[in-house]
Structure formats: C-alpha cells, structure tokens
Design a protein around this motif. Structure first.
Motif, PDB file in Angstrom:
ATOM      1  N   GLY A  88     100.184 -13.828 -84.509  1.00  0.00           N
ATOM      2  CA  GLY A  88     100.731 -15.127 -84.187  1.00  0.00           C
ATOM      3  C   GLY A  88     101.225 -15.195 -82.749  1.00  0.00           C
ATOM      4  O   GLY A  88     101.267 -14.205 -82.020  1.00  0.00           O
ATOM      5  N   GLU A  89     101.581 -16.405 -82.347  1.00  0.00           N
ATOM      6  CA  GLU A  89     102.097 -16.596 -81.000  1.00  0.00           C
ATOM      7  C   GLU A  89     103.490 -15.976 -80.868  1.00  0.00           C
ATOM      8  O   GLU A  89     104.232 -15.870 -81.849  1.00  0.00           O
ATOM      9  CB  GLU A  89     102.157 -18.085 -80.676  1.00  0.00           C
ATOM     10  N   LYS A  90     103.840 -15.567 -79.616  1.00  0.00           N
ATOM     11  CA  LYS A  90     105.133 -14.961 -79.358  1.00  0.00           C
ATOM     12  C   LYS A  90     106.248 -15.978 -79.555  1.00  0.00           C
ATOM     13  O   LYS A  90     106.184 -17.093 -79.062  1.00  0.00           O
ATOM     14  CB  LYS A  90     105.178 -14.422 -77.923  1.00  0.00           C
ATOM     15  N   GLY A  91     107.278 -15.551 -80.294  1.00  0.00           N
ATOM     16  CA  GLY A  91     108.373 -16.453 -80.572  1.00  0.00           C
ATOM     17  C   GLY A  91     109.355 -16.535 -79.411  1.00  0.00           C
ATOM     18  O   GLY A  91     109.279 -15.787 -78.431  1.00  0.00           O
ATOM     19  N   ASP A  92     110.265 -17.482 -79.526  1.00  0.00           N
ATOM     20  CA  ASP A  92     111.292 -17.651 -78.496  1.00  0.00           C
ATOM     21  C   ASP A  92     112.279 -16.475 -78.553  1.00  0.00           C
ATOM     22  O   ASP A  92     112.538 -15.921 -79.631  1.00  0.00           O
ATOM     23  CB  ASP A  92     112.053 -18.962 -78.714  1.00  0.00           C
ATOM     24  N   PRO A  93     112.882 -16.077 -77.362  1.00  0.00           N
ATOM     25  CA  PRO A  93     113.879 -14.987 -77.366  1.00  0.00           C
ATOM     26  C   PRO A  93     115.086 -15.349 -78.228  1.00  0.00           C
ATOM     27  O   PRO A  93     115.521 -16.496 -78.272  1.00  0.00           O
ATOM     28  CB  PRO A  93     114.275 -14.860 -75.892  1.00  0.00           C
ATOM     29  N   GLY A  94     115.608 -14.363 -78.894  1.00  0.00           N
ATOM     30  CA  GLY A  94     116.778 -14.580 -79.719  1.00  0.00           C
ATOM     31  C   GLY A  94     118.046 -14.646 -78.877  1.00  0.00           C
ATOM     32  O   GLY A  94     118.036 -14.426 -77.661  1.00  0.00           O
ATOM     33  N   LEU A  95     119.155 -14.963 -79.520  1.00  0.00           N
ATOM     34  CA  LEU A  95     120.434 -15.041 -78.829  1.00  0.00           C
ATOM     35  C   LEU A  95     120.897 -13.643 -78.410  1.00  0.00           C
ATOM     36  O   LEU A  95     120.614 -12.655 -79.090  1.00  0.00           O
ATOM     37  CB  LEU A  95     121.490 -15.680 -79.749  1.00  0.00           C
ATOM     38  N   ILE A  96     121.627 -13.570 -77.248  1.00  0.00           N
ATOM     39  CA  ILE A  96     122.136 -12.290 -76.752  1.00  0.00           C
ATOM     40  C   ILE A  96     123.232 -11.798 -77.689  1.00  0.00           C
ATOM     41  O   ILE A  96     124.173 -12.535 -78.017  1.00  0.00           O
ATOM     42  CB  ILE A  96     122.689 -12.433 -75.324  1.00  0.00           C
ATOM     43  N   GLY A  97     123.122 -10.568 -78.099  1.00  0.00           N
ATOM     44  CA  GLY A  97     124.093  -9.984 -79.010  1.00  0.00           C
ATOM     45  C   GLY A  97     125.383  -9.590 -78.299  1.00  0.00           C
ATOM     46  O   GLY A  97     125.462  -9.602 -77.068  1.00  0.00           O
TER      47      GLY A  97
END
Length: 242
Positions: free
Chosen positions: A64-73
C-alpha cells in the motif's frame, strides 16, 4: 389420496436429529411410480448451517501507499553516560593572548655599608670607628660611633678583614652589647699579618652591630696605612615579611 399427501408433508418437515447437519435435497419421486401423483406443498426454508472452516491464506496483496507520519512521542529518559573515548590528536597552538596590564613594581629593601680604618686603633673595649667610607648610601652605619643601626628587620651578613702589625690582635663582633664572634691573630715579628671573620645575624629594628678590640691594650694590633687596609662590611640578605 389425502393420506399420501399427509405422508409427503411429514417427510418434508425437518428432522430433529438432523437439525444441525447440512440440509439434503430430497429426490423427486419418479413420475412413473404412481399414475395419480401430485406435487406437494413447498416446505419451509431450512435452518442455517454451522459456519464452515477457515479457508487458506490468500496471496499477499500489493504494497500500500506510505501513510502519514505519526505524532511525536514523549521524550525518553536520559541514558547512561558512554565510555570515555580515546584522546584525540593534539591541536594546533592558539593565537597569543593580549598583553597584560603592567603590574606594580616590587619595593626593593636595601641596607648595606662598607668602611675602613684611617689610623691605627689604640683604645680597647670600645667600638672601633671605621671612618674611611667605601659605601654607606642608606646611612645605616654611623661613622661617629662606629656602629651599624638596623632600620630594616631581616637577615644580615657581616664580615671584617683586618691588617695585623706590631702587636697581637683579638677583636670581637658585638650585637646589642653581647659579643657574638671572636677573632685572634698572633703577630709575627717583622711581618704584616691578616685576620678575618664573618657571620649571619638576624636583626630587628633598633639592633646595633659593631667591632671592638677585646681585652686589654696588649692585643690591639689593628693597623692601616696607605697600602694596608682593615675593613668592616655588612648588608641585608632579605627582609622579614612579617
């Protein structure tokens, strides 16, 4: 005829022993079995059967296509300090710093004298007056009394060199009315002899140091003329800091 239809209806009803099994389709009676055969009333739909077993895994799909970056931990805890590394090579010398401000000059303490005899000494047990002045810039030596007066506390070096003629000589160096050093020389007839002595003394302000003939007048052979000298010298080595 009615009896046959009822029998067919009972056969069409679901059987209690096969309620959880897959329903079976009953074969149609042969058309040739009975000349007067009639079609029965359609039965009720059967119950749903039990779920079947899971099938085999399918073929992996396309990526699949690359997802959006997650929130900074949240920031993690500080880790332990690492091992000290190997010392690196020595760097190049830096540029010279600016010249400092001139400091205050240190005060130099001076106290010194060097004197000699003008005439032969004849009086014993009194300070010898050395009136030939070689050096007495600070005027710490008094030629009228023959005594050195301490004006700077510290360690001093004193030395004397005397010419002996006509009589034996016994002189002593005094500090505060106490004889500190003695020198004796026996005169050899028809000869000019020499005698000397030196000492280090710790002095305080007001102390006095001088030379004098010790004993009676028979041992006062100190002599001086235009070619023979008897001298007395002293100077400060270092002053007390207290």
């Amino acid at each position: 005829m009615l009896l046959l239809q009822a029998l067919l209806l009972l056969l069409a009803l679901p059987n209690a022993d096969t309620a959880h099994e897959d329903p079976e389709v009953l074969p149609s009676p042969p058309k040739e079995g009975c000349a007067g055969w009639m079609a029965g009333i359609p039965g009720h739909p059967g119950h749903n059967g039990t779920p079947g077993r899971d099938g085999r895994d399918g073929i992996p799909g396309e990526k699949g296509e690359k997802g959006d970056p997650g929130l900074i931990g949240p920031k993690g805890d500080t880790g332990d300090a690492g091992v000290t590394g190997v010392e690196g090579p020595r760097g190049f010398p830096g540029n010279p710093g600016r010249k400092g401000e001139p400091g205050e000059s240190a005060y130099v303490y001076r106290s010194a004298f060097s004197v000699g005899l003008d005439t032969r000494v004849t009086v014993p047990n009194v300070p010898i007056r050395f009136t030939k002045i070689f050096y007495n810039q600070q005027n710490h030596y008094d030629s009228t009394t023959g005594k050195f007066h301490c004006n700077i506390p510290g360690l001093y070096y004193f030395t004397y060199h005397i010419t002996v003629y006509m009589k034996d000589v016994k002189v002593s160096l005094f500090k505060k009315d106490k004889a500190i050093l003695f020198t004796y020389d026996q005169y050899q007839e028809k000869n000019v002899d020499q005698a000397s002595g030196s000492v280090l003394l710790q002095l305080e302000v007001g102390d006095q140091v001088w030379l004098q003939v010790y004993g009676d007048g028979e041992q006062n052979g100190l002599y001086a003329d235009n070619v023979n000298d008897s001298t007395f010298t002293g100077f400060l080595l270092y002053h007390d800091t207290n």
